[in-house]
Design an enzyme around this catalytic site. Structure first.
Site, PDB file in Angstrom:
ATOM      1  CG  HIS A 297     -27.305  18.484  60.456  1.00 41.60           C
ATOM      2  ND1 HIS A 297     -27.633  19.862  59.875  1.00 41.60           N
ATOM      3  CD2 HIS A 297     -28.437  18.098  60.326  1.00 41.60           C
ATOM      4  CE1 HIS A 297     -28.852  19.850  59.340  1.00 41.60           C
ATOM      5  NE2 HIS A 297     -29.325  18.849  59.647  1.00 41.60           N
TER       6      HIS A 297
ATOM      7  NE  ARG B 113     -31.074  15.189  59.810  1.00 42.07           N
ATOM      8  CZ  ARG B 113     -31.946  15.177  60.940  1.00 42.07           C
ATOM      9  NH1 ARG B 113     -31.587  13.952  61.523  1.00 42.07           N
ATOM     10  NH2 ARG B 113     -32.528  16.003  61.348  1.00 42.07           N
TER      11      ARG B 113
ATOM     12  NE  ARG C 143     -32.803  15.142  54.774  1.00 38.72           N
ATOM     13  CZ  ARG C 143     -32.448  15.939  55.770  1.00 38.72           C
ATOM     14  NH1 ARG C 143     -33.328  16.806  56.290  1.00 38.72           N
ATOM     15  NH2 ARG C 143     -31.192  15.780  56.218  1.00 38.72           N
TER      16      ARG C 143
ATOM     17  CD  GLU D 298     -36.456  21.255  55.325  1.00 42.14           C
ATOM     18  OE1 GLU D 298     -35.938  20.829  56.640  1.00 42.14           O
ATOM     19  OE2 GLU D 298     -35.895  20.391  54.580  1.00 42.14           O
TER      20      GLU D 298
ATOM     21  CG  ASN E   4     -34.436  20.522  63.359  1.00 43.81           C
ATOM     22  OD1 ASN E   4     -35.076  20.537  64.553  1.00 43.81           O
ATOM     23  ND2 ASN E   4     -33.895  19.250  62.927  1.00 43.81           N
ATOM     24  CG  ASP E   5     -33.800  23.597  57.935  1.00 44.44           C
ATOM     25  OD1 ASP E   5     -32.918  24.232  58.464  1.00 44.44           O
ATOM     26  OD2 ASP E   5     -33.590  22.678  57.382  1.00 44.44           O
TER      27      ASP E   5
ATOM     28  NE  ARG F 183     -30.530  23.292  62.009  1.00 46.62           N
ATOM     29  CZ  ARG F 183     -31.067  22.090  61.137  1.00 46.62           C
ATOM     30  NH1 ARG F 183     -32.112  22.510  60.149  1.00 46.62           N
ATOM     31  NH2 ARG F 183     -30.803  21.026  61.365  1.00 46.62           N
TER      32      ARG F 183
ATOM     33  CB  CYS G 146     -38.623  14.334  60.547  1.00 44.72           C
ATOM     34  SG  CYS G 146     -38.504  15.156  59.188  1.00 44.72           S
TER      35      CYS G 146
HETATM   36  C1  PEP Z   1     -35.345  19.834  59.871  1.00 42.59           C
HETATM   37  O1  PEP Z   1     -35.087  20.703  59.207  1.00 42.59           O
HETATM   38  O2  PEP Z   1     -36.096  19.964  61.050  1.00 42.59           O
HETATM   39  C2  PEP Z   1     -34.981  18.490  59.558  1.00 42.59           C
HETATM   40  C3  PEP Z   1     -35.334  17.472  59.991  1.00 42.59           C
HETATM   41  O3  PEP Z   1     -33.815  18.298  58.744  1.00 42.59           O
HETATM   42  P1  PEP Z   1     -32.227  18.657  58.818  1.00 42.59           P
HETATM   43  O4  PEP Z   1     -32.212  18.981  60.526  1.00 42.59           O
HETATM   44  O5  PEP Z   1     -31.657  17.689  58.379  1.00 42.59           O
HETATM   45  O6  PEP Z   1     -32.263  19.890  58.464  1.00 42.59           O
HETATM   46 MG    MG Z   2     -33.913  20.652  57.454  1.00 46.52          MG
END
Ligand code: PEP
Ligand code: MG
Length: 616
Positions: A224, A331, A367, A466, A489-490, A500, A537
């Site tokens: 993040h 977010r 979200r 995710e 991402n997750d 990650r 996303c």
């Molecule tokens: C993700 O996990 O791809 C996502 C968009 O949420 P975050 O990056 O905030 O965990």
């Molecule tokens: Mg996520």
């Protein structure tokens, strides 16, 4: 020597010459130039004086403090004591679970140190008497106290010295960690931050007017911290290993957020090369601006929705500037960070309302709170966990902390009366969580109806996909929502069991792994069967190399940091869906993630060569 402007927009065009220059001339003895290579996480180039920060610093800063700031120093001391108490209690709890209550009782002695009036009074006294910062006062007291105790020949007291050392180093670390936060907040002179690590909440307080960019020793593309940098259009490089030890505050550095490098003492030749790059990028920017108002439609007529990921209400300007069709991911955690108490319903309503009203009639997908992982609140008593990304985060936290969830859901519902608002839950792993969350939304809708407070009766609810279990059971979840947004991402980290945040295993974090692509495909198909859209996303959504592949897999919405959007649109407007589908069907039958990546890159380059010109 400033040859060119420090800030440019993110268009990746890298001259081969420049790339070779960086690869082969990494340490020029004659100029004192040195290149540190890392991972590029946020595009752009900047240069200026380095400002070096260390969280795990061994050097304790010592400075004079004005009369007016003395109470603030004492307050920082008390905050550090509270945080330390919380940490020790956590450890004590874990030990009592894993071992037994007797073993855990050793921490009682540590907790006693925190309450010791001698400690508190002496440090406070030193701050006032010497007019110095709390770290300096604290260190002076601890050194004197432990020296005195050590000199006494008594086994019991010697043990107390060990306790004292343990606790005091915790307090000092907490003070120094906070100091980094303060230092970032208080910067006055333009600089490039070089740090061992920076947390997402720290990036959020960076003053964009003085911080030109940042580079860290550790980190990854989908942390993040990196996401925040992209959102703020702040050039950033991570994973530089030991740059924060080698580079000293005040040194001249050039940060290249395109190639992921930091050049210490750049030579005139290097500055000249980069100057040329900046001018070239400015000309590509012109091309992107020309399509700003045009829709994202492939050559064969497939319309793709391009939305923005935002973190703060102020990001609305960027959403408009870069031509996003709405917000695909708000977010909301950042409303909760960097403060001493939770934002209430009213404050959240104001924030959501502002964004919804500013973008109306464009959709704003809010979200619900995704705390945990790498986003913590120091004032909330959230237990420290061994695996925070697998722990009590996001929807799991909200479904238990109902007051927090209620305030947020009511605020979102109320804001829905002022624009096109949608709700999205993070980290859904099964249908029960969806049923529970939807049940709560219904309950709060009833409350609002009874209170005669308006909201959008038809507000849509979606789920982030995710977690692999959610992707595999997307059909079951689809009955309960109106859209899916893939949090890649997750999804990647959980599918491949690759943290990650961990740069050591970054090579295993593979968005084009066949397993990930099959999960994406299955989710998009489930959405299609239920007659609704499926978007992405996660960071894959803003990577033009991934665009043809995602479209070929059936994704019809992409949400990304606003500044990334023009490039993705540029590519989509030159893409044929037939090519995208052919790539996807190749990918679904291919065993090698690397081969899929190469094919995806090749198609993206063929489609829009000028976006990738001269990249190695
Ligand atoms: C993700 O996990 O791809 C996502 C968009 O949420 P975050 O990056 O905030 O965990
Ligand atoms: Mg996520």
């Amino acid at each position: 020597m400033a040859l060119w402007s420090l800030k440019i927009n993110p268009i990746i065009v890298v001259r081969r010459r420049l790339w070779h220059y960086l690869l082969f001339m990494t340490d020029q003895a004659q100029t004192g130039e040195r290149v540190y290579k890392g991972i590029s996480v946020s595009a752009g180039i900047c240069q200026g004086k380095a400002f070096v920060l260390h969280k795990t610093q061994t050097h304790v800063p010592h400075y004079d403090v004005g009369e007016a700031d003395l109470p603030h120093q004492v307050q920082r001391f008390h905050d550090a004591l509270v945080l330390t108490r919380h940490q020790i209690q956590e450890v004590q709890f874990k030990v009592s679970q894993a071992l037994n209550a007797n073993d855990a009782s050793i921490f009682d002695a540590h907790l006693l140190v925190l309450d010791d009036p001698t400690l508190i009074d002496s440090v406070t006294g030193l701050i006032y008497a010497k007019k110095i910062n709390v770290e300096a006062a604290f260190q002076e007291f601890v050194q004197k106290y432990t020296a005195t105790l050590s000199a006494i020949d008594d086994a019991y007291l010697r043990e107390r010295v060990a306790d004292m050392r343990d606790v005091t180093s915790r307090i000092l670390n907490n003070l120094l960690g906070n100091l980094q936060h303060e230092a970032l907040r208080d910067l006055k002179e333009p600089c490039v931050i070089i740090a061992d690590d920076i947390s997402p909440s720290e990036v959020a307080v960076i003053n964009r007017k003085v911080v030109l960019g940042f580079a860290t020793d550790i980190g990854s593309k989908t942390s993040h911290t990196a996401i925040m940098a992209r959102s703020m259009q702040l050039p950033a490089v991570v994973g530089l290993k030991d740059a924060s030890v080698k580079i000293k505050t005040g040194a001249h550095v050039l940060l290249d957020g395109y190639n992921g490098s930091v050049v210490l003492n750049p030579s005139d030749q290097t500055l000249f090369e980069y100057g040329r790059l900046v001018r070239q990028q400015a000309s590509i920017e012109e091309k992107l601006r020309a399509i700003q108002a045009l829709p994202a439609i492939t050559l064969d007529g497939q319309k793709i929705t391009l939305s923005a990921n935002i973190e703060q209400t102020g990001d609305v300007e960027a959403v408009k500037e870069f031509g996003a069709e709405g917000v695909g991911l708000f977010r909301t955690e950042y409303l909760f960070l960097n403060r001493d108490s939770l934002p209430g319903e009213e404050e959240q309503y104001e924030a959501y309302r502002k964004v919804a009203a500013a973008l109306k009639p464009a959709p704003v997908i809010i979200r619900t709170l995704d705390l945990g992982g790498d986003k913590f609140l120091s004032h909330l008593q959230i237990p420290l966990e061994m695996n925070p990304f697998l722990g009590w985060r996001a929807i799991r936290f909200c479904l238990e902390e109902k007051d927090v969830f209620r305030a947020q859901l009511r605020a979102i519902l109320r804001a829905s009366a002022e624009g096109n608002v949608k709700i999205m839950y993070p980290m859904i792993s099964n249908h029960c969580e969806l049923d529970q969350a939807n049940g709560l939304v219904e309950q709060y809708k009833n409350e609002l109806r009874a209170e005669k407070i308006p909201f959008d009766e038809t507000i849509e609810i979606g789920a982030m996909i995710e977690i692999p279990s959610a992707a595999v059971t997307a059909d079951m979840l689809a009955k309960r929502v109106k859209f899916f947004s893939l949090g890649t991402n997750d999804l990647i980290q959980y599918s491949l069991a690759v943290d990650r945040l961990n740069e050591r295993i970054a090579h295993l974090y593979e968005p084009t792994h066949p397993a990930v692509l099959r999960l994406i495909k299955g989710t998009a198909e489930a959405a299609g069967r239920h007659g609704f859209w499926c978007g992405v996303c996660g960071e894959m959504g803003g990577d033009p190399y991934m665009t043809p592949l995602l479209l070929g897999l059936g994704v019809t919405e992409l949400s990304m940091a606003p500044a990334l959007l023009p490039r993705v649109k540029f590519l989509i407007r030159r893409l044929k869906m037939d090519d995208a589908k052919e790539l996807a069907s190749f990918a679904l039958n291919c065993e090698s993630g690397r081969e899929i990546l190469e094919r995806s890159q090749a198609l993206a380059r063929r489609t829009a060569p000028s976006l990738f010109e001269d990249q190695p």
